[in-house]
Write a protein that holds these residues in place. Sequence first.
Motif, mmCIF file in Angstrom:
data_model
loop_
_atom_site.group_PDB
_atom_site.id
_atom_site.type_symbol
_atom_site.label_atom_id
_atom_site.label_comp_id
_atom_site.label_asym_id
_atom_site.label_seq_id
_atom_site.Cartn_x
_atom_site.Cartn_y
_atom_site.Cartn_z
ATOM 1 N N ASN A 178 -7.691 -10.492 37.518
ATOM 2 C CA ASN A 178 -6.350 -10.932 36.781
ATOM 3 C C ASN A 178 -6.513 -10.635 35.237
ATOM 4 O O ASN A 178 -7.649 -10.752 34.735
ATOM 5 N N GLY A 179 -5.416 -10.633 34.621
ATOM 6 C CA GLY A 179 -5.693 -10.739 32.977
ATOM 7 C C GLY A 179 -5.759 -12.000 32.432
ATOM 8 O O GLY A 179 -6.312 -12.970 33.259
ATOM 9 N N PRO A 180 -5.563 -12.183 30.993
ATOM 10 C CA PRO A 180 -6.082 -13.353 30.513
ATOM 11 C C PRO A 180 -5.397 -14.337 31.087
ATOM 12 O O PRO A 180 -4.138 -14.462 31.359
ATOM 13 N N GLN A 238 -4.741 -6.242 38.978
ATOM 14 C CA GLN A 238 -3.266 -6.447 38.532
ATOM 15 C C GLN A 238 -3.089 -5.380 37.367
ATOM 16 O O GLN A 238 -2.173 -5.396 36.658
ATOM 17 N N GLY A 239 -4.133 -4.672 36.823
ATOM 18 C CA GLY A 239 -4.122 -3.802 35.641
ATOM 19 C C GLY A 239 -4.945 -2.836 35.834
ATOM 20 O O GLY A 239 -5.973 -2.811 36.268
ATOM 21 N N TYR A 265 -3.056 3.691 34.903
ATOM 22 C CA TYR A 265 -3.956 4.036 33.774
ATOM 23 C C TYR A 265 -4.806 5.201 34.141
ATOM 24 O O TYR A 265 -5.141 5.188 35.122
ATOM 25 N N ASN A 266 -4.573 6.113 33.220
ATOM 26 C CA ASN A 266 -5.272 7.421 33.577
ATOM 27 C C ASN A 266 -6.642 7.387 34.136
ATOM 28 O O ASN A 266 -7.085 8.171 34.855
ATOM 29 N N ALA A 286 3.439 0.849 37.900
ATOM 30 C CA ALA A 286 3.302 1.029 36.459
ATOM 31 C C ALA A 286 4.458 0.057 35.731
ATOM 32 O O ALA A 286 5.629 -0.197 36.229
ATOM 33 N N GLN A 287 4.258 -0.226 34.725
ATOM 34 C CA GLN A 287 5.254 -0.637 33.737
ATOM 35 C C GLN A 287 5.587 0.470 32.885
ATOM 36 O O GLN A 287 5.160 0.935 32.144
#
Length: 353
Positions: A178-180, A238-239, A265-266, A286-287
Motif C-alpha cells: 500500500n501507499g503511505p 495499489q500503485g 505506470y509505464n 488508472a487515475q
Amino acid sequence: MIGRFTRAVVTVTALGTLAATAACGVDSGDSSGDGDGTSGAKSKALKVGWSTIYLTPSWMQQTDKMIKDDVAKLKGEGKIADYKVFNANGDTSQQIAQIRAMIQQKYDVILVDAGSSTALNPVVEQAANAGITVVNFDSLVTSEKVVRVGTDQKEWGRMMGQWLGDKLGGKGKIIAFNGPAGVAVSEERWQGAEEALKKYPGIKIAANVHSEYNLAPAAQAFASAYSANPDIDGVFSQGGALSAAALQTLVKQKKKLVPITGENYNGFLKLWQQHGKDGFSSLSTAQPNYLGVIALRAAVAKAGGASVPNQIMVPLPKITDENLTQYVKPDQPDDSYPIQELPQPEIDKLIGK
C-alpha cells in the motif's frame, strides 16, 4: 495518480500576503483573449484558470497537456477567451492565495486539483458564492458546493482484490503493498481490497507494507518484506511504482513471477509486457489524466447555463493481459502514465449532456 503530496490544513490571514503570493507560479504562456476579467453574458467566451497544487510529476504534466489541447479546441469554437495555469508548487497556502486572486480578477471558471481536502473548502466556496463556476478534479475537496470529478478509490481496491482472489483460486499467501500510512487514497484503496479479499478465507496476508509512491523507496520496502516472506503466491499493489518495484525484485532474484496488481505506470507496463512470455499476469487500472478534460467540459457547460451533476464519478479503466499493448509505450519514459483518451460522446454522457 492520487497520493502525490501530503495534505495540510493552513490558515492565511493577511489579504496583502495573499495577493503577493498569488503573483507567483502563474503560467501565462497559454493566454489569449481580451483578459478584461469581466464575465458578461453567458454567451461570452470564458476566462478560465486552473489551480493545481503542483505541475512537476509526469502525471500532472500529461494532464496539463491534455487540458491545453482541449482549451485550444474550445477557443476555436469561441467558448474560451483566456486560459492560465496557477501552479502552487506544493504549497497549499499559495494555492489558496492564487484562487483568491482569481476571484478578485473575476474569472468565469476555476478548475482545481486540490492540495488539501479540507483547507481549500472556504476559498472554493467563496469562489462559488461569487458566481464563479468551480470544478474540482483528481484530488478532491470535501465541500459539496462545487462540482467534483473523480474516481471511486474503494472500487479501485475492490476490483484489484477480486481479480487477485480469482487468479489465486481463492487460496495462498500475499503481500499487501500500500501507499503511505494515513493517506486517504491509500486507505480507501486498501479498504476496498479488504472487502473483496474477505470473500476468500483461504487467502492469507503475509505482510502489509507501506511505501511512498516512488520506485526507490518502494523497492527497498518490498525487498525487505519479500525476504521475510519468499513463499508468497501474489501481491496486491495499489500503485504503479509499487508494482514495478515488486516485479523488479522477483526478476532480479530470479524468483517465481507471481500475479501483481498494478497501475498504468509505464515502467510497470514495460516489465509486464517483457515478462508476459514468462507467465507473468496482472490487472491494472488508472487515475486517468482525462479527468482534467472532463472537468473543463463540465465547467464550460455549467457556465453556459447547462445542468451538470454535482459529482461526476468516472469509470476506472481496466488494463489486462489481452489489451496491454494498447497502453504500454516502449518509446516513452518509465515515469509516464499512458492512457487511452475518452471519446467526446462518453465525456458528454458523464457531464449530463
